[in-house]
Design an enzyme around this catalytic site. Structure first.
Site, PDB file in Angstrom:
ATOM      1  N   ASP A 219      -4.274 -10.426  12.391  1.00  0.00           N
ATOM      2  CA  ASP A 219      -3.487 -10.333  11.155  1.00  0.00           C
ATOM      3  C   ASP A 219      -3.107 -11.749  10.730  1.00  0.00           C
ATOM      4  O   ASP A 219      -2.292 -12.412  11.386  1.00  0.00           O
ATOM      5  CB  ASP A 219      -2.231  -9.484  11.397  1.00  0.00           C
ATOM      6  CG  ASP A 219      -1.467  -9.227  10.117  1.00  0.00           C
ATOM      7  OD1 ASP A 219      -0.988 -10.201   9.493  1.00  0.00           O
ATOM      8  OD2 ASP A 219      -1.327  -8.066   9.736  1.00  0.00           O
TER       9      ASP A 219
ATOM     10  N   THR B 291      -0.872   7.566  -1.321  1.00  0.00           N
ATOM     11  CA  THR B 291      -2.164   7.412  -1.993  1.00  0.00           C
ATOM     12  C   THR B 291      -3.044   6.349  -1.352  1.00  0.00           C
ATOM     13  O   THR B 291      -4.249   6.304  -1.602  1.00  0.00           O
ATOM     14  CB  THR B 291      -1.950   7.022  -3.457  1.00  0.00           C
ATOM     15  OG1 THR B 291      -1.346   5.724  -3.518  1.00  0.00           O
ATOM     16  CG2 THR B 291      -1.042   8.033  -4.158  1.00  0.00           C
TER      17      THR B 291
ATOM     18  N   ASP C 243       0.757 -12.418  10.112  1.00  0.00           N
ATOM     19  CA  ASP C 243       1.537 -12.511  11.353  1.00  0.00           C
ATOM     20  C   ASP C 243       1.247 -13.798  12.096  1.00  0.00           C
ATOM     21  O   ASP C 243       2.152 -14.425  12.656  1.00  0.00           O
ATOM     22  CB  ASP C 243       1.233 -11.305  12.247  1.00  0.00           C
ATOM     23  CG  ASP C 243       1.907 -10.025  11.767  1.00  0.00           C
ATOM     24  OD1 ASP C 243       2.910 -10.121  11.044  1.00  0.00           O
ATOM     25  OD2 ASP C 243       1.427  -8.935  12.118  1.00  0.00           O
TER      26      ASP C 243
ATOM     27  N   ARG D  67       0.834  -1.193   0.000  1.00  0.00           N
ATOM     28  CA  ARG D  67       0.000   0.000   0.000  1.00  0.00           C
ATOM     29  C   ARG D  67       0.873   1.249   0.000  1.00  0.00           C
ATOM     30  O   ARG D  67       1.683   1.447   0.899  1.00  0.00           O
ATOM     31  CB  ARG D  67      -0.920   0.011   1.212  1.00  0.00           C
ATOM     32  CG  ARG D  67      -1.889   1.204   1.230  1.00  0.00           C
ATOM     33  CD  ARG D  67      -2.806   1.170   2.423  1.00  0.00           C
ATOM     34  NE  ARG D  67      -3.675   0.007   2.386  1.00  0.00           N
ATOM     35  CZ  ARG D  67      -4.588  -0.261   3.316  1.00  0.00           C
ATOM     36  NH1 ARG D  67      -4.744   0.541   4.354  1.00  0.00           N
ATOM     37  NH2 ARG D  67      -5.341  -1.337   3.214  1.00  0.00           N
TER      38      ARG D  67
END
Length: 216
Positions: free
Chosen positions: A207, A115, A210, A111
């Site tokens: 997550d 933006t 993880d 990401r």
């Protein structure tokens, strides 16, 4: 879309009791890395049955120990499983237990901090991807933006038969992905309540990357 709205017709929730049981075990915060990884692999194998139930068959002649017969085998090119790095590998491995002859592709996205849009950093696909059913895998469909970008990239690479599979989805992610690619069936084990302010699925399972790899 909201949790109270009907799911789009191309979305399938895999409600098999074993899938739901194993997903509950994965959600628990005290599940070890090894247990989480094993459960992800087992659920992925079970999901693969649902994803491949309509693969085409053709008749071929074989010799049994007793006689000759016509028997069904998969027709044409086999599957291609495309993992969205890194957590998608935890799903791809389970599916490969069921279809070990499948080709495997990888797409890496991050990401952009300015933006907030997904940016491709890695792509490796079979040359004949256009001749294969492509199953795109990622444990979580949260905002849906990475999945939508990944599928768009695969279409540009020549893929024409695409399906997306995840363990958990948020209503927001389902809405984004199905709006961007209404032609792509989506398979998940649960559509949870919502995304929080950090784009985590609630109630979710944390997550997935993880927890798969013990990095947190």
């Amino acid at each position: 879309m909201t949790p109270t709205q009907a799911l789009p017709p191309q979305v399938t929730v895999v409600r098999h009791p074993l899938v739901q049981h194993k997903l509950t075990l994965m959600r628990q915060k005290d599940a070890s890395t090894g247990e989480f990884r094993r459960l992800a692999r087992e659920i992925s194998l079970l999901m693969a049955y649902e994803l491949t139930r309509d693969l085409p068959l053709e008749q071929t002649t074989i010799e049994t120990p007793l006689e000759t017969m016509q028997a069904p085998l998969l027709a044409g090119k086999k599957l291609c499983i495309v993992s969205i790095l890194r957590a998608g590998d935890g799903i791809a491995e389970g599916m490969l237990d069921l279809v070990p002859s499948a080709r495997v592709g990888h797409i890496g996205l991050y990401r952009d901090p300015a933006t907030l849009k997904p940016v491709e950093y890695y792509l490796k696909l079979p040359e004949d991807i256009g001749e294969r059913l492509v199953i795109v895998v990622d444990p979580m469909l949260a905002t849906g933006h990475s999945a939508a970008v990944a599928i768009e990239r695969l279409k540009r690479a020549g893929a024409t038969q695409l399906r997306f599979a995840c363990l958990l989805a948020a209503p927001e992610g389902v809405g984004v992905l199905t709006a961007a690619h209404p032609d792509v069936p989506v398979f998940t084990c649960s559509v949870d309540r919502e995304l929080d302010s950090h784009a985590y699925i609630r109630p979710g399972l944390g997550d997935a990357g993880d927890r798969l790899y013990g990095t947190k």
